[in-house]
Scaffold this motif. Structure first.
Motif, short mmCIF file in Angstrom:
data_model
loop_
_atom_site.label_atom_id
_atom_site.label_comp_id
_atom_site.label_asym_id
_atom_site.label_seq_id
_atom_site.Cartn_x
_atom_site.Cartn_y
_atom_site.Cartn_z
N GLU A 110 0.83 -1.21 0.00
CA GLU A 110 0.00 0.00 0.00
C GLU A 110 0.87 1.26 0.00
OE1 GLU A 110 -2.71 -0.24 3.26
OE2 GLU A 110 -3.62 -2.10 2.53
N SER A 125 2.63 3.63 -10.38
CA SER A 125 1.93 2.38 -10.08
C SER A 125 0.47 2.50 -10.50
CB SER A 125 2.03 2.05 -8.59
OG SER A 125 1.46 3.08 -7.81
N LEU A 126 -0.01 1.52 -11.26
CA LEU A 126 -1.35 1.58 -11.82
C LEU A 126 -2.36 0.75 -11.05
CD1 LEU A 126 -0.40 1.38 -15.62
CD2 LEU A 126 -0.79 3.41 -14.21
N SER A 127 -1.89 -0.21 -10.26
CA SER A 127 -2.80 -1.05 -9.49
C SER A 127 -2.03 -1.74 -8.37
CB SER A 127 -3.46 -2.12 -10.39
OG SER A 127 -2.49 -3.06 -10.81
N ILE A 128 -2.76 -2.21 -7.37
CA ILE A 128 -2.11 -2.94 -6.28
C ILE A 128 -1.57 -4.27 -6.79
CG2 ILE A 128 -4.23 -4.09 -5.47
CD1 ILE A 128 -1.42 -2.62 -3.23
N GLN A 129 -2.25 -4.87 -7.78
CA GLN A 129 -1.76 -6.13 -8.35
C GLN A 129 -0.38 -5.94 -8.99
OE1 GLN A 129 -4.78 -4.89 -8.79
NE2 GLN A 129 -6.30 -6.49 -8.30
N GLU A 130 -0.17 -4.80 -9.61
CA GLU A 130 1.12 -4.51 -10.23
C GLU A 130 2.24 -4.48 -9.19
OE1 GLU A 130 2.93 -1.25 -13.37
OE2 GLU A 130 1.41 -0.60 -11.95
N LEU A 156 2.05 1.78 -3.51
CA LEU A 156 0.94 2.26 -4.35
C LEU A 156 0.66 3.74 -4.09
CD1 LEU A 156 -1.30 1.46 -6.40
CD2 LEU A 156 -2.76 1.00 -4.42
N ASN A 157 0.69 4.13 -2.83
CA ASN A 157 0.36 5.50 -2.45
C ASN A 157 1.47 6.49 -2.78
OD1 ASN A 157 -2.13 4.68 -1.45
ND2 ASN A 157 -1.34 4.35 0.62
#
Length: 263
Positions: free
Chosen positions: A94, A103-108, A97-98
């Protein structure tokens, strides 16, 4: 020297010290299985925990070390920490991501960020290090090092919401202490000021307090060096003494540009 003598000499020296490289290969397989158990949606946790226990016991048998705790007790204690490790890793993801606008998604983050992978293997290895398991934690983090270019010693202590951006070339020493919400960029070194074997049991690497950002290729050295909370360390800075909280430290190079006039 004839062939038989060459073979005899090779065998004699090969056993000094005795090395069984199956331990290295099996440790890497154990590491992969552990990572997939925590993160892969198609990997059954219950089934894999039993598989991992067998793999762990095999590793301990191959290592042939005498530990105070039997293998079963070590394993049960280790897996009791896995939920907390996973919770911390989710916080790391997280944080990435933040903080990273790319970063385009948490999955990435989980699947494509080398910094996250290096942190994940470090956290999984660190608990084994804390249990006193020799060599295996170091081989786990070296496996991640080989894949990501990030070298985190399993003995380092790292807090919550840790972010390594771009990752390549980061080095974090054994006695480094990193508090919460710290961001590192590529090429950062948290290292020792002196290298000598008699310093083995001493704190040789720096302490980084909460909410510190350290930019690319900065080098911070020494066990007594503390970077205070909320500080920013600029790229290419070389630091061997403590930095007060709420500081900005930067290296100011002299850049000259000479333009040739059009002829």
């Amino acid at each position: 020297m004839d062939k038989e003598k060459i073979i005899a000499e090779l065998n004699r020296h090969k056993k000094l010290p005795y090395l069984d490289y199956r331990l290295k290969q099996e440790t890497e397989d154990f590491t992969d299985t552990l990572f997939y158990t925590l993160f892969d949606a198609n990997t059954p946790v219950a089934v894999n925990l039993e598989l991992l226990e067998k793999k762990f016991n095999q590793l301990m048998d191959m290592a042939c070390w005498d530990l105070e705790k039997p293998s079963e007790e070590l394993w049960n204690n280790y897996i009791s920490h896995l939920p907390q490790i996973l919770e911390n890793l989710n916080l790391d993801a997280e944080a990435i991501l933040n903080c990273d606008p790319a970063s385009l998604s948490i999955q990435e983050i989980y699947m494509a960020y080398p910094g996250f992978y290096a942190i994940a293997i470090y956290r999984l290895a660190h608990e084994l290090y804390e249990e006193g398991v020799p060599l295996i934690p170091r081989m786990m983090t070296e496996y991640a090092h080989r894949q990501t270019g990030v070298d985190i010693n399993p003995g380092a202590k790292i807090g919550k919401s840790f972010f390594i951006d771009h990752a390549t070339g980061v080095v974090i020493g054994e006695t480094a202490v990193i508090h919460d919400n710290v961001k590192l960029y590529q090429g950062v070194t948290l290292g020792a000021l002196y290298v000598a074997k008699n310093l083995e049991k001493t704190k040789r690497h720096p302490t980084i307090e909460n909410n510190v950002t350290i930019y690319a290729n900065a080098t911070i050295l020494g066990g007594e060096t503390v970077v205070g909370a909320n500080s920013v360390i600029g790229g290419n800075a070389w630091i061997t003494s403590s930095v007060p909280a709420n500081s900005t430290v930067y290296h100011k190079p002299e850049i000259k540009i000479k333009t040739t006039p059009n002829v």
